[in-house]
Design an enzyme around this catalytic site. Structure first.
Site, PDB file in Angstrom:
ATOM      1  N   GLU A  73      30.625  44.235  54.050  1.00 57.63           N
ATOM      2  CA  GLU A  73      29.531  44.659  53.171  1.00 57.63           C
ATOM      3  C   GLU A  73      28.196  44.670  53.915  1.00 57.63           C
ATOM      4  O   GLU A  73      27.352  45.531  53.656  1.00 57.63           O
ATOM      5  CB  GLU A  73      29.470  43.751  51.943  1.00 57.63           C
ATOM      6  CG  GLU A  73      30.616  44.023  50.977  1.00 57.63           C
ATOM      7  CD  GLU A  73      30.659  43.044  49.830  1.00 57.63           C
ATOM      8  OE1 GLU A  73      30.638  43.492  48.677  1.00 57.63           O
ATOM      9  OE2 GLU A  73      30.725  41.824  50.085  1.00 57.63           O
ATOM     10  N   GLU A  76      38.472  40.707  48.613  1.00 56.10           N
ATOM     11  CA  GLU A  76      38.029  39.701  47.651  1.00 56.10           C
ATOM     12  C   GLU A  76      38.983  39.476  46.486  1.00 56.10           C
ATOM     13  O   GLU A  76      39.129  38.347  45.997  1.00 56.10           O
ATOM     14  CB  GLU A  76      36.636  40.073  47.121  1.00 56.10           C
ATOM     15  CG  GLU A  76      35.498  39.793  48.092  1.00 56.10           C
ATOM     16  CD  GLU A  76      35.213  40.946  49.038  1.00 56.10           C
ATOM     17  OE1 GLU A  76      34.146  40.938  49.666  1.00 56.10           O
ATOM     18  OE2 GLU A  76      36.073  41.855  49.150  1.00 56.10           O
ATOM     19  N   GLY A 121      32.382  40.053  52.761  1.00 58.97           N
ATOM     20  CA  GLY A 121      30.942  40.143  52.921  1.00 58.97           C
ATOM     21  C   GLY A 121      30.515  40.612  54.291  1.00 58.97           C
ATOM     22  O   GLY A 121      29.434  41.192  54.447  1.00 58.97           O
TER      23      GLY A 121
END
Length: 266
Positions: free
Chosen positions: A120, A140, A117
């Site tokens: 991201e 992930e 994340g």
């Protein structure tokens, strides 16, 4: 420079000269792992910045010396039931969407680990500036999930479908030099200079027409994935929002008078 805190873990700094704001990830004890509380704070900060017409560019930075952001708070998630995880999903999704949908140009300043994340959040920005300590990746699948903050959609738009597939399926970490070669980051700078260079880039961006910047970003984002003819229609609609604006009139006048524009921002 003024500061505004959003919860315990997010800070917004407004640089008074240059119309640049910093969205600062400030959870150093957890290497900026994104908890439920931190996700809410990111969303709140993005809402405030998106509504601030004085802001022309946003830089996403970190206070941790060795990490930009290590992704989801897996310690928190370890205590979750399935129902807890389901309830958290719209909260975390809103944080990534908040960064992605900021209406002004965004620059991520990455050093150290930007994983899952964390990467991201950087991918949600328009430009990624990274120093030579950066390590990026979407690991992930190694913990039984998939990139859920936009990674499966944003990464192939950067590097192509096959390259994105290799990186996501392998869950491998990519160090700075290779990340630059693959296009995972846009500018590679010397160690410790990511924030400084990102702020300098944002200041250059923010010197331009605020109406033009917002319209250009809208055209770039909305045009992605469309065929050329449809994309040109998106561009034309964005052009029309600038062509009859006060900024356009001021820009042309300043050019002819050989002076710096004083943008009305409308």
């Amino acid at each position: 420079m003024s500061e505004e805190r959003f919860g315990e873990f997010v800070l917004v700094r407004r640089h008074e000269q240059g119309h640049v704001a910093e969205l600062v990830l400030d959870r150093p004890k957890a290497m900026n792992a994104v908890s439920t509380q931190m996700a809410r704070s990111i969303t709140g900060a993005c809402t405030t910045l998106g509504e601030d017409r004085d802001v022309r560019a946003v830089v996403l930075t970190s206070t941790h010396e060795r990490a930009f952001c290590v992704g989801a708070d897996l310690k928190e998630r370890n205590s979750f039931s399935d129902a807890d995880l389901l309830r958290q999903r719209p909260v975390t999704r809103a944080a990534y969407t908040g960064v992605l949908e900021l209406p002004v140009p965004t620059v991520a300043a990455v050093h150290g680990f930007a994983l899952g994340g964390g990467f991201e959040l950087a991918l949600a920005c328009d430009v990624i500036v990274a120093d030579r300590t950066a390590v990026v990746g979407l690991p992930e699948v190694s913990v039984g999930v998939i990139p859920g903050g936009g990674g499966t959609q944003l990464l192939p738009r950067r590097v192509g479908a096959a390259r994105a597939a290799e990186l996501i399926f392998s869950a491998r970490r990519v160090e700075a030099v290779e990340a630059g070669e693959l296009g995972l980051v846009d500018q590679l700078v010397e160690e410790g200079r990511d924030r400084e260079e990102a702020l300098a880039l944002a200041a250059r961006i923010a010197g331009n027409s605020p109406v033009g910047l917002r319209a250009a970003k809208r055209a770039l984002r909305l045009g992605q994935g469309l065929d050329l003819r449809a994309g040109l229609e998106v561009e034309d609609a964005a052009w029309r929002t600038t062509a009859f604006s006060g900024d356009r009139a001021e820009g042309v006048a300043a050019f002819n008078e050989r002076r710096k524009p004083q943008w009305p921002g409308e």
